[in-house]
Design an enzyme around this catalytic site. Structure first.
Site, PDB file in Angstrom:
ATOM      1  N   GLU B 185      30.609  50.314  22.166  1.00  0.00           N
ATOM      2  CA  GLU B 185      30.965  51.130  23.321  1.00  0.00           C
ATOM      3  C   GLU B 185      32.421  51.570  23.141  1.00  0.00           C
ATOM      4  OE1 GLU B 185      29.408  49.740  27.001  1.00  0.00           O
ATOM      5  OE2 GLU B 185      30.856  50.872  28.202  1.00  0.00           O
ATOM      6  N   GLU B 309      31.236  48.005  37.734  1.00  0.00           N
ATOM      7  CA  GLU B 309      30.372  48.970  37.053  1.00  0.00           C
ATOM      8  C   GLU B 309      28.983  48.400  36.760  1.00  0.00           C
ATOM      9  OE1 GLU B 309      33.546  51.820  34.831  1.00  0.00           O
ATOM     10  OE2 GLU B 309      32.968  50.057  33.698  1.00  0.00           O
ATOM     11  N   ARG B 354      40.072  54.787  44.372  1.00  0.00           N
ATOM     12  CA  ARG B 354      39.659  53.778  43.400  1.00  0.00           C
ATOM     13  C   ARG B 354      40.843  53.003  42.835  1.00  0.00           C
ATOM     14  NH1 ARG B 354      36.425  55.246  37.804  1.00  0.00           N
ATOM     15  NH2 ARG B 354      37.511  53.709  36.527  1.00  0.00           N
ATOM     16  N   ASP B 383      42.156  53.807  34.236  1.00  0.00           N
ATOM     17  CA  ASP B 383      41.296  53.444  33.112  1.00  0.00           C
ATOM     18  C   ASP B 383      41.773  54.044  31.804  1.00  0.00           C
ATOM     19  OD1 ASP B 383      39.234  52.354  31.700  1.00  0.00           O
ATOM     20  OD2 ASP B 383      37.735  53.802  32.343  1.00  0.00           O
ATOM     21  N   GLU B 405      45.654  44.131  29.397  1.00  0.00           N
ATOM     22  CA  GLU B 405      44.605  44.678  28.534  1.00  0.00           C
ATOM     23  C   GLU B 405      44.969  46.106  28.176  1.00  0.00           C
ATOM     24  OE1 GLU B 405      40.397  44.032  29.642  1.00  0.00           O
ATOM     25  OE2 GLU B 405      40.067  46.172  29.321  1.00  0.00           O
ATOM     26  N   GLU B 411      39.517  56.105  23.756  1.00  0.00           N
ATOM     27  CA  GLU B 411      38.447  56.663  24.592  1.00  0.00           C
ATOM     28  C   GLU B 411      38.865  57.966  25.271  1.00  0.00           C
ATOM     29  OE1 GLU B 411      37.188  53.868  27.554  1.00  0.00           O
ATOM     30  OE2 GLU B 411      35.890  55.294  28.594  1.00  0.00           O
ATOM     31  N   TRP B 561      33.804  59.043  39.782  1.00  0.00           N
ATOM     32  CA  TRP B 561      33.616  59.274  38.362  1.00  0.00           C
ATOM     33  C   TRP B 561      33.827  60.752  38.008  1.00  0.00           C
ATOM     34  CZ3 TRP B 561      28.542  56.015  37.130  1.00  0.00           C
ATOM     35  CH2 TRP B 561      28.880  54.644  37.140  1.00  0.00           C
TER      36      TRP B 561
END
Lengths: 720, 720
Positions: B185, B309, B354, B383, B405, B411, B561
């Protein structure tokens, strides 16, 4: 095999007494059979210069010259210098297209070498001794160059060399079952090598090396995409990418083909039907073909799986396979493209015997296909099993060119971790006599067109190539790619000779090493048959992924996907009756073949349970009952793998550490899995027949429930 | 950037006048920054021998000695000979565990080097001049060895060397988002390198090289599996495979972690619940932990994505994240394992903003987590966007160790074909001042534990490693792996210094070449921000795959999203109001930070539209309106990529052909895609605001409908 074990023991002793050898450099397998290992001495008649007989060579002649540079650099320590004028000891490349610089070179005739064969000859020309590689086309010269360089790499003496070779088939294709998301169906060597996302902007150097490898064994076509097709590949976004690959492959004589999803007109452009009689559908395919040729002027054509395992096709509209194929053929015909229409079909309605259906479906269509259609038939009537009889269509369609489809990737023979050389499997099929004509008409004569005077001929191999560094997932699986190319070029070729050439190129020119490796390879497929599916048993593999034994499965969506369907084992008997008391599939073969296989006493043991249902106590020629012989063969399969391990171990100092260790690890996996196959099979059969094991045979390590409990949701290569 | 272009022009001229250089050997990138390119002259104080101070070295010391062999063989032409007794010019490796052979070696104290730091010093010992690499543990010695060898490879002068280095964080982990079917992923470099099917039987040599690369930059843990977890990895069939990898990694100081699916007790063993208060559930996890430790005695622990998610979690049973984490922590605690519990959570109910939710959820739990739990927080609150403010949790949980992290895989920054050095992004976050304490408390001080006296500290990077030959999909993406390790070791490290070290190791020690490459890297991330999401815009990427622009999407399953949710562009205004007139997310930051960012005049332009909703005609400090500045930045981004192409081109003769061509091809793709981003963005904004383009700006190449029509169903890295 025993003989090889003995030889290996001798070699091992010889090495041990010779003391420590210098360790071979690690190799990762990327170079395949084109390693061009250094020659110890500049051997017999090594040329001193190279020249092409033309001042403005084509990209293909350039590729040949580049290969000579690379190979001689590696084998001789420096690349052969290019000569501007003819000198003694020159290696000359020449063809009708490449001939201006030297007068009166004796080029071979079309009769000798055809379109893409070649001649390699030592001759005197203008008073000088030269070696001439020549052909009727530049691609023939490239093939000849690869042959020459591989012979040099095997240490061949070129003094007075006089070789003429021409391919016996015209279309020699790899079929990649690669999805656009890079998943490879039945792929055991990583992802697809086609990095669609980064195409066309990035041309991985690997694509060129792929083309080199294929050209070196005469492969001249590649179908890029899965036969379970995605119409998306026919859109401009992808055609641009396809064109970029075609541009890389073109100098190597390799044409690109695509799989055509029959329903593409509906999916891509919203047509209400894909009926091949509908003029709008016909026009759509004509437009699509025209469009494709603007991207790829030498596009090879379409490979089609239709009305098979859920794929759409002409039968959805009540039309025949011939009508479907001919519609696509008409679209390609103005551009010179071909349709390869697969005969791997079986009804969704589960009739009595799946292996009969392709014959039943296609024989009535003989003569109805357009001239640029080939029907592509798997080697056997089921599905690439470790052993099957040859497909009954071979010899039964004299008016329709039949290509053979072989599976190089080992879907049913242990994936990439079992060593199984497929040359012997293919040789067995190709040499099988169909008795289709007055002659015995071996399958090879159908494929090469001589039996029925086919106008087009071909052979396809389902590729085992992926993103793994060594291409094929294992070193020995490279041999299957190599052997496919060699057998497509010459369907009468000897599996053993091919194995030996490969072993010399891949591992060592030393005769004792090549002997051992050849022996290892030659016995390897029979070992797999023994531990998986002896005596004509078939299709006993795990559901879906086909990994490991699952003889007990009898409850899938359709019966003919279950192992039980194929063995029908019960308390008293085992096997599939395909004689006239059963499905009578045997009757699809020509008289002499049918007669032999229909008799329980005349059928070879290897095909017994394929054609016959017999009692467990049925006695074989060797005096064993079927039950005793089954168990004996499982045991034999396991011990054959143990022999292979012993033999391989003897080569520790003859092979670089990296490849030695990988092969060793894979053989250990194979050994473990061979035991698994034996034990699970025996445990299952015993649960059915209740028979005791023959004396001296060890009971399975675990009980049947254990083997049944194993599951492998992430086994590689599954359909998606 | 302009400065770099000038320097490149000078270099290019210098090379052109120097005449043809010998072509560099082709490199495929497999060797990473551990290429150990030959040193032209055996330089300053090169050692003449090597010895370990113990007669029976551990596997870790052996790994250090092997690395010295390999590196010196490559750099000096022959491996340093091993000395049995101390001689002048010896490189000595020593630790408390490796010390028997030499008396009174001055080992560094724990105070100096901690558990796994090291010292590299030139000293006199027993009358001889030696270089001593020493530590409090063998792994410290290995780290010191890698540092020493990399300095040698950069041509450093070791005369009088005196280096002491200790990591500022304890747990330095790669997180692989790798599925058991080898799909990665957010992976853009092929498949997972974990070949689960062939494990444990086959240990790819790549696993060892992976461990070497990680140890060389201080990484000491690896979570093997996707945070969107599959419980299957916790079964014996897989634990056997995990153990095989752990065995390979152990000598390199790398512990293995697994992602724990919260519902595993239900899925694997049919428990009726996964409620963390249920004693059967607790017992299940305790048994599972005990079982794992029988396979991997030094197992690192669990990484958990819960209630995020679609992943199951404790909230499914009305329990808090702390309760869920503590249950797992209790199971690991007797064995010394840790839980890394991710704070990347947002409600399935789509509340107003969010980016506020992780803070809202976790701050009340501060102090409730067990001692062996770390909460793992992404660098920003959304994100992994090209630019975000730092995450407001940093500084807000003084009683709970927070790991950071980072996402190494790109991505949202152009996958593997866009050159974007992330060191600058990470440095921006780590150096941001939280004002959480009396000091300014930069984020780095939270991460290294000093701000709040955390007992455990750590940093995690989402790996960009796959089966591609060059590991990371591109050469420059290797720099992000490298920079992550260096910054995890030292969160205060300079992104520029790291870039320069990497450039020297990866490409060339020549100062002018390293200068140019460092400059290229340092400006690269800002270029991406400019052509994708300037002025604080965010999350405008294609749905699902995040490939390319999709600013217009406003109709997905959930609003947060969609790109529209983040820019809310209308005729009059654009941006997300996160001040008190809007979601007031800015209030989650400490006073001085909140104050600065809450003001339209005080917020930096880079974060304007992140925190504010303003008119298109809102005027910036430079006099441009927001609309003018947006367009200018898109144009700037494109021209920055053009500059990068120019700069790279100047290095053609300084870099081997294979890597040069790949980088060139990728830059061309990046250029094309930067134009696509600019044009599609401008076309969309104009469709909303109806404003004319500033003068001298070219109109988009295609109309908005064209950009909207593009679809990429097979873009890599999607969730499955």
């Amino acid at each position: 095999m025993r003989n090889i074990v003995r030889r290996a023991a001798i070699l091992f002793t010889a090495i041990a007494t010779a003391g420590a050898l210098s360790p071979a450099l690690a190799e990762d397998g990327y170079d395949l059979w084109l390693r061009y290992a250094p020659l110890e001495e500049a051997s017999y008649a090594t040329p001193r210069h190279v020249m092409a007989a033309c001042s403005d060579p084509s990209a293909t002649i350039d590729a040949a010259l580049d290969e000579i540079d690379r190979a001689t650099q590696s084998m001789l320590g420096e690349a052969l210098p290019r000569a501007d004028t003819l000198q003694g000891g020159t290696l000359v490349l020449a063809s009708p297209e490449c001939s201006g610089m030297l007068e009166n070179l004796p080029l071979p005739s079309s009769y000798e070498v055809g379109v893409d064969g070649y001649a390699i000859k030592e001759i005197r020309h203008s008073g000088r001794q030269i070696t001439l590689i020549s052909a009727q086309s530049d691609i023939g010269v490239l093939y000849g160059t690869f042959d020459y360089l591989q012979r040099m790499a095997r240490g061949q003496n070129f003094t007075g060399v006089n070789i003429v070779s021409r391919p016996k088939t015209q279309l020699r294709l790899l079929n990649h079952w690669d999805n656009l998301d890079r998943h490879v169906e039945r792929g055991y060597s990583g992802q697809s090598i086609w990095d669609w996302h980064r195409l066309p902007g990035y041309l991985d150097p690997k694509y060129t090396d792929y083309a080199r490898a294929n050209a070196s064994i005469g492969i001249n076509g590649v179908s890029l995409t899965n036969v379970n097709a995605d119409a998306t590949v026919l859109t401009p976004h992808y055609l641009e990418k396809v064109a970029a690959l075609a541009d890389v492959f073109r100098p190597y004589g390799i044409k690109v083909y695509l799989t055509a999803r029959f329903s593409a007109p509906m999916e891509l452009d919203g047509l209400p039907t894909a009926d091949p009689r509908d003029p709008a559908v016909q026009a759509w395919w004509q437009d699509k073909a025209n469009e494709i040729y603007t991207y790829v002027p030498d596009f090879g054509g379409f490979l089609v799986k239709a009305n098979s395992e859920g794929q759409p096709g002409p039968q959805d509209y009540g039309r025949s396979h011939a009508e479907g194929a001919n519609m696509l053929a008409a679209a390609l015909e103005p551009h010179g493209g071909n349709v390869m229409w697969r005969a791997f079909v079986y009804s969704a309605e589960e009739p009595e015997d799946r292996v009969k259906q392709a014959y039943t479906e296609f024989v009535p269509l003989d003569g109805q296909f357009a001239d640029n259609v080939l029907v592509q038939v798997k080697n056997g009537p089921l599905d690439f099993q470790p052993r099957e009889p040859f497909h009954p269509l071979f010899g039964a369609m004299p008016e329709t060119p039949l290509m053979m489809e072989l599976q190089i990737t080992k879907e049913y023979l242990g994936f990439s971790t079992h060593l199984a050389y497929l040359g012997t499997l293919w040789e067995e099929v190709l040499s099988a006599e169909t008795h289709a004509t007055d002659q015995r008409a071996p399958v090879a004569s159908v494929i090469d067109g001589t039996a029925h005077d086919y106008e087009i001929t071909g052979m396809a191999g389902v590729a085992n190539i992926g993103s793994d560094r060594n291409w094929s997932g294992s070193i020995f699986d490279q041999a299957n790619w190599y052997a496919f190319g060699r057998m497509a070029w010459d369907p009468d070729a000897s599996a053993e000779a091919i194995a030996r050439d490969w072993a010399e190129l891949t591992f060592s020119r030393a005769p004792e090493v090549a002997d051992i490796i050849t022996g290892l390879m030659m016995g390897s497929r029979e070992a797999v048959v023994n531990y998986m599916t002896p005596l004509g048993l078939t299709h006993l593999m795990g559901t879906g992924h086909h990994y490991g034994p699952a003889l007990w499965v009898d409850d899938l969506g359709r019966a003919d996907w279950t192992p039980y369907y194929y063995h029908k084992a019960m308390k008293d008997a085992v096997g599939f009756d395909r004689t006239e008391t059963g499905s009578n599939a045997v009757d699809q073969y020509a008289g002499p073949v049918a007669q032999k296989w229909a008799g329980q006493d005349t059928v070879p043991d290897e095909l017994l349970l394929w054609f016959h249902r017999v009692g467990w106590d049925h006695e074989l020629d060797n005096g064993n009952t079927v039950w005793e012989e089954l168990v004996r063969r499982y045991d034999l399969g396991v011990s054959q793998v143990e022999d292979m391990q012993t033999v391989w171990h003897s080569l520790e100092h003859e092979v670089d550490a990296e490849r030695f260790e990988q092969v060793s690890a894979f053989l250990a996996i194979q050994h473990q899995e061979a035991i698994w196959w034996r034990d699970a099979s025996i445990a299952y059969w015993q649960s059915v027949n209740g028979l005791p094991l023959p004396e001296d045979v060890a009971a399975p390590a675990r009980d049947l429930d254990y083997y049944k409990s194993l599951s492998f949701p992430n086994a590689p290569g599954q359909g998606e």
